[in-house]
Design a protein around this motif. Structure first.
Motif, short mmCIF file in Angstrom:
data_model
loop_
_atom_site.label_atom_id
_atom_site.label_comp_id
_atom_site.label_asym_id
_atom_site.label_seq_id
_atom_site.Cartn_x
_atom_site.Cartn_y
_atom_site.Cartn_z
N GLY A 48 4.13 3.48 -6.47
CA GLY A 48 5.46 3.41 -5.86
C GLY A 48 6.00 1.99 -5.74
N ASP A 74 -3.41 5.37 -7.26
CA ASP A 74 -2.47 5.62 -6.16
C ASP A 74 -3.19 6.20 -4.94
N ARG A 75 -2.57 6.02 -3.80
CA ARG A 75 -3.02 6.58 -2.52
C ARG A 75 -4.51 6.31 -2.27
N GLU A 76 -5.23 7.27 -1.68
CA GLU A 76 -6.61 7.02 -1.24
C GLU A 76 -7.54 6.66 -2.40
N LYS A 79 -8.89 3.26 -2.48
CA LYS A 79 -9.83 2.82 -1.46
C LYS A 79 -11.25 3.29 -1.77
N GLY A 107 1.77 0.38 -0.46
CA GLY A 107 1.62 1.07 0.82
C GLY A 107 0.30 0.71 1.50
N GLY A 108 0.01 1.39 2.60
CA GLY A 108 -1.16 1.07 3.40
C GLY A 108 -2.47 1.27 2.67
N ALA A 109 -2.54 2.25 1.79
CA ALA A 109 -3.79 2.46 1.05
C ALA A 109 -4.05 1.26 0.14
N ASP A 112 -4.94 -1.83 2.34
CA ASP A 112 -6.31 -1.69 2.87
C ASP A 112 -7.34 -2.05 1.80
N THR A 132 5.04 -2.05 1.30
CA THR A 132 6.29 -1.47 0.77
C THR A 132 6.59 -0.11 1.38
N THR A 133 5.78 0.32 2.35
CA THR A 133 6.13 1.51 3.13
C THR A 133 6.31 1.08 4.58
N ASP A 139 2.04 -0.88 10.63
CA ASP A 139 0.68 -0.53 11.05
C ASP A 139 -0.39 -1.15 10.15
N ALA A 140 -0.49 -0.66 8.90
CA ALA A 140 -1.68 -1.00 8.09
C ALA A 140 -1.80 -2.49 7.78
N LYS A 145 -7.63 -5.06 9.68
CA LYS A 145 -8.62 -4.03 9.36
C LYS A 145 -8.48 -3.71 7.88
N LYS A 153 -13.64 8.57 5.71
CA LYS A 153 -12.48 7.68 5.57
C LYS A 153 -12.74 6.35 6.30
N1 LIG Z 1 -5.65 -1.07 8.21
C1 LIG Z 1 -5.07 -0.42 9.19
O1 LIG Z 1 -5.08 -0.85 10.35
C2 LIG Z 1 -4.35 0.85 8.89
C3 LIG Z 1 -3.48 1.41 9.83
C4 LIG Z 1 -2.79 2.57 9.50
C5 LIG Z 1 -2.98 3.16 8.25
N2 LIG Z 1 -3.85 2.58 7.37
C6 LIG Z 1 -4.06 3.18 6.03
O2 LIG Z 1 -2.81 3.22 5.36
C7 LIG Z 1 -2.87 4.27 4.39
C8 LIG Z 1 -1.56 5.04 4.44
O3 LIG Z 1 -0.51 4.17 4.09
P1 LIG Z 1 0.86 4.72 3.49
O4 LIG Z 1 1.41 5.75 4.37
O5 LIG Z 1 1.69 3.53 3.19
O6 LIG Z 1 0.39 5.51 2.21
P2 LIG Z 1 0.02 5.08 0.70
O7 LIG Z 1 -0.35 3.64 0.60
O8 LIG Z 1 -0.97 6.07 0.24
O9 LIG Z 1 1.40 5.28 -0.04
C9 LIG Z 1 2.00 6.54 -0.08
C10 LIG Z 1 2.79 6.71 -1.38
O10 LIG Z 1 3.95 5.89 -1.34
C11 LIG Z 1 4.10 5.21 -2.56
N3 LIG Z 1 4.94 4.03 -2.30
C12 LIG Z 1 4.57 2.81 -1.85
N4 LIG Z 1 5.64 2.04 -1.66
C13 LIG Z 1 6.71 2.78 -2.01
C14 LIG Z 1 8.12 2.52 -2.02
N5 LIG Z 1 8.64 1.35 -1.63
N6 LIG Z 1 8.95 3.52 -2.43
C15 LIG Z 1 8.44 4.72 -2.81
N7 LIG Z 1 7.13 5.01 -2.81
C16 LIG Z 1 6.28 4.05 -2.40
C17 LIG Z 1 2.68 4.99 -3.01
O11 LIG Z 1 2.60 4.72 -4.39
C18 LIG Z 1 2.02 6.29 -2.60
O12 LIG Z 1 2.18 7.26 -3.59
C19 LIG Z 1 -4.09 5.09 4.70
O13 LIG Z 1 -5.10 4.81 3.76
C20 LIG Z 1 -4.52 4.60 6.08
O14 LIG Z 1 -5.93 4.67 6.28
C21 LIG Z 1 -4.51 1.46 7.67
#
Ligand SMILES: NC(=O)c1ccc[n+]([C@@H]2O[C@H](COP(=O)([O-])OP(=O)(O)OC[C@H]3O[C@@H](n4cnc5c(N)ncnc54)[C@H](O)[C@@H]3O)[C@@H](O)[C@H]2O)c1
Ligand SMILES: [Zn+2]
Length: 351
Positions: A48, A74-76, A79, A107-109, A112, A132-133, A139-140, A145, A153
């Motif tokens: 994304g 992508d996604r998990e 990780k 994104g967060g995955a 991380d 970018t999310t 948060d992430a 972390k 997980k």
């Molecule tokens: N380290 C921490 O303290 C902490 C805290 C909260 C969550 N997390 C982790 O964060 C992850 C979840 O993060 P998430 O919700 O960002 O999900 P993600 O990183 O899995 O992204 C979700 C989807 O969004 C897409 N994407 C990314 N940026 C985009 C954009 N600008 N436009 C369109 N699509 C986009 C990605 O390619 C993916 O398909 C989990 O692995 C969770 O464990 C970590």
């Protein structure tokens, strides 16, 4: 508008958060602190975020840096130790040294995974996170972390702040609605535990709340909490508001994390009403509904949730611990009795 928030972390590095609107791409000086010895930048990204990453790549190249980009799964799937290993070998082939920098765009995955890779490659290289999310930003990316999933997980990881976090609100404004809603759950959580103004903002504007207001406020909450308690010994636990019941629901039903946290906050609201006299449970429920977040659990057995909550690593020996609100922005962490857990599960329609 450019906001800078400084996190003071005496035991490891300090970390700077830069929030702004950067149009096509943030300038090099926004992404990287000056360092003459840096020659290379390895950019890590995923599906994304490839367009955003490509623009940053151009910008860094124009500044004379050698830049290579790698797309992680992508996604998990990012990780994993396998992804980390393949990326270590790639970094080594590039000739990346400890003077060089990893920039993670996604994104967060992705952040991380990249944080874990950066913390362990050559025992640690500089890393800049560009979430970018909305969830990634509020948060992430903040708090140091990092993790990969090994069976469970986030089973393996290290605590290490990124040197910098760069949030481009122009990118977040373009998010698809489901990703906006998921991130909003964590942003509104930040308001509920620590920032009544943020709660007001969401009550007035709903999902149209300006990210220019919401993102710095939510990030300031997270930054302040982790600055006081980097390794999660005490106060940092308040960030788990909505997560005791939320995690159990997420594991049992597979609903998205942000949705599970919203339902978990409704459960915590009812628990707080019964255990510490919280008067805002209905107000919170209405707010979450207005933000298109779920306020009831999908079909799931009460016993299963009890079992999962007992397994949760945040549990202490004497029982289930929950973050409860005495009032908006007045969190307290308590060991709850069975009647309180029942009140929590009743409120979200668990049979
Ligand atoms: N380290 C921490 O303290 C902490 C805290 C909260 C969550 N997390 C982790 O964060 C992850 C979840 O993060 P998430 O919700 O960002 O999900 P993600 O990183 O899995 O992204 C979700 C989807 O969004 C897409 N994407 C990314 N940026 C985009 C954009 N600008 N436009 C369109 N699509 C986009 C990605 O390619 C993916 O398909 C989990 O692995 C969770 O464990 C970590
Ligand atoms: Zn969460």
């Amino acid at each position: 508008m450019v906001e800078r928030i400084l996190i003071d972390e005496t035991t490891t590095t300090s970390s700077e958060i830069v929030i702004g609107r950067f149009g096509t791409a943030p300038e090099v000086s926004v992404v990287l602190a000056p360092r003459p010895s840096r020659q290379r930048v390895a950019l890590l990204t995923h599906d994304g975020a490839t367009r955003v990453a490509a623009r940053i790549e151009d910008e860094l190249r124009r500044a004379g840096l050698t830049v290579a980009t790698r797309q992680l799964p992508d996604r998990e799937a990012a990780k994993t130790l396998q992804t980390a290993e393949a990326t270590f070998l790639w970094l080594n082939d590039l000739g990346m040294t400890r003077d060089d920098t990893i920039v993670a765009v996604g994104g967060g995955a992705l952040t991380d995974a990249a944080g874990f890779i950066a913390a362990t490659y050559l025992r640690g290289v500089e890393v800049v996170l560009v979430p970018t999310t909305l969830l990634g930003a509020v948060d992430a990316a903040v708090g140091g972390k990092t993790a990969v999933n090994v069976g469970g997980k986030n089973l393996a990881g290290v605590f290490r702040h990124p040197e910098r976090v760069v949030v481009d609100l122009d990118v977040l404004d373009g998010l698809p609605r489901p990703l906006l809603i998921e991130g909003t759950a964590e942003a509104v959580k930040a308001g509920l535990i620590a920032d009544p103004v943020l709660v007001d903002l969401y009550e007035h504007a709903g999902l149209d709340a300006a990210l220019d207001e919401v993102v710095p406020r939510a990030m300031r909450v997270k930054a302040a909490v982790v600055s006081g308690d980097f390794r999660e010994g005490g106060h940092r636990a308040i960030l788990n508001y909505g997560h005791t019941v939320g995690h159990a629901i997420e594991t049992a039903t597979g609903i998205p994390h942000g949705h599970a946290v919203a339902v978990g906050m409704v459960a915590a609201g009812a628990a707080a009403e019964s255990a510490v006299g919280f008067a805002g449970a209905q107000r919170q429920r209405r707010l979450l509904e207005a933000l298109a977040l779920p306020v009831a659990a999908p079909a799931v057995e009460r016993q299963e949730l009890h079992r999962l909550m007992a397994l949760d690593k945040k549990r202490d020996r004497s029982g289930i611990r929950m973050v409860l609100l005495r009032d908006i922005a007045e969190p307290t962490v308590v060991t709850v009795d069975a009647a309180t857990v029942d009140a929590a599960l009743d409120a979200i329609g668990v049979a």
